[in-house]
Design a protein around this motif. Structure first.
Motif: not given
Length: 152
Positions: A118-129
């Motif tokens: 979940l931490v990795t997923t949130l990091k990826v989504l934050d970077t994309i956003a």
């Protein structure tokens, strides 16, 4: 359609269905969430800024919430034209009910996922956003050039 697009669309659809089934609507609850962080209340302009919506949309949402007894409007001291929107006890109760429903839904969706995933997923989504918000090369209004991103 990409997996991310499908997941986002399904999340929105399932959330909307679940919330409607429990008597909630997403946009009014979002406004209550914004108000929950502002004990003194917020003006329409402050709400519009925080929610990234128009003043007319704020007015419609506040009217709906006020009619339901979830918020009230009070004159802003020193500025007779502005009013503060303040969450009422009924709004606090409605928001708590909504958050319980949302929490239960999140628990079902994320069941079995490890915290590091979940931490990795949130990091990826934050970077994309962040990149979508700040990278001028990703805006469609830029002149099409050799580095333009194709549609699709």
């Amino acid at each position: 359609m990409s997996s991310a697009s499908q997941a986002a669309r399904r999340w929105q659809q399932r959330s909307a269905e679940a919330y409607r089934g429990a008597g909630h609507a997403g946009a009014p609850m979002s406004l209550l969430q914004v108000l929950s962080d502002a004990q003194r209340g917020l003006t329409h302009s402050e709400i519009a800024e925080r929610m990234k919506i128009t003043g007319a949309s704020v007015t419609r949402l506040v009217d709906w919430l006020e009619d339901a007894g979830l918020v009230s409007r009070r004159r802003l001291i020193g500025d007779g034209r502005s009013r503060l929107v303040i969450m009422q006890d009924k709004g606090v109760t409605a928001l708590a009910s909504f958050e319980n429903l949302a929490g239960a839904m999140r628990n079902r969706i994320f069941d079995g996922l490890q915290e590091h995933e979940l931490v990795t997923t949130l990091k990826v989504l934050d970077t994309i956003a962040s990149r979508l918000m700040t990278d001028p090369g990703l805006r469609q209004d830029e002149e099409a050039g050799s580095d333009a991103i194709p549609n699709g």
